[in-house]
Design an enzyme around this catalytic site. Sequence first.
Site: not given
Length: 417
Positions: A174, A223
């Site tokens: 991410y 995340h």
Amino acid sequence: MPSNFDQPWPVRDDIRIRDVQAIVTAPQGIPLVVVKIDTTEPGLYGLGCATFTQRWKAVQTFVDEHLARLLVGRYPGDIGDLTRLASYSGYWRGGPVTNNAISGIDQALWDIAGKRAGMPVYELLGGKVRAAADTYIHASGRTIDETLDHAQKLIAQGWRHIRLQMSTPGGGGYGAPQVPTLYPDAPYRNGWSARDYLRTTPELFAEARRVLPDNIELLHDVHSRLTSKEAVLLARSLEPYRLFFLEDVLAPELWDRLPEVRAASPVPLAVGELTTSLTDAVRLVREYGVDFIRSHVSDIGGLTPARKLADLAELCGVRTAWHGPGDTSPIGVAANVALDVTSVAFGIQEGHLYNEATYEVFPGALRIEDGWLRPNEAPGWGIELDLDAAARYPAQLSGHDEWAAGVRRLDGALEAP
């Protein structure tokens, strides 16, 4: 006719809402939803952010087909009453579609209120307790050197808070470019390995502390990719590097474990961008699961509930770090900053650099200067919407990147994003 910001608007109570519409535009390729409320007073209108970028069509329809007919003809000064009416009129309530639609209404009404009072919205909230909001910005790269090179460039531009994200092999990383897998023979060859992530992330921050100025605050976003035990392992491994905060260590389905993770973590935890109601966000603060509350203001219903949340955060010793990436419109940024400069609980503001097309669509949109965001001094948000320019950048319905749909482990199992 005078500019929308150049004249005092009447405060009489016979002004009514004449029209409500959701406008969708994508000047930076990200669908932004803005609600425009026109009144019976010529030239007096308000703008509010309703951006749920992955479901923008649903929000647009909700506003245009449901809320508009509910609100037209009503007095725009009754902000609390109108937003509660919109919230409760459907019986089933909450969720990001409903709350973003209501946020657009809420923020547009605050814009109208500021214009009628001849004041920027932050003055209606009680005025400043600080001159500006410090921001953090994202540095990323495929390797440690590439990530830190990006960070050094941002530091040279004036930022004091940098979020570091480095590529993790496979398709589940991410905030940084995807890089080839380390496991080409795995059942799902682009799968993501938490083990590799837990190994390489401390290496990134060890080198960051070696090469970056010592006064720079460092942040990182997990995340929502770890279990509670993995989150504790990561937090403890990062302790020597003095992170400003560690973001979203657990998926929302596991938020009941946050208090125990926070109790075991030497690093402050920032959570909440996936809260989709004020109640969800309140629980994170009240149950002491977070050090920073990260709600996306439009996802919890707008400025009105976010202001309540900031007050609760102050009472509980929690700080705010409102979500503010590219899927927040310039109106949403203005709302964030109004909260930032008026709340004692302010911690940090996520920053995003818009392209020039966005400033074409939203004249008066705030610009980050030397890492700082300051509110406009014009009445309301101090931001206009150029409808012709907005139409030149239409939003598109499309598929989603894999990270938005979930993380694939090496065996192909789908995890929460």
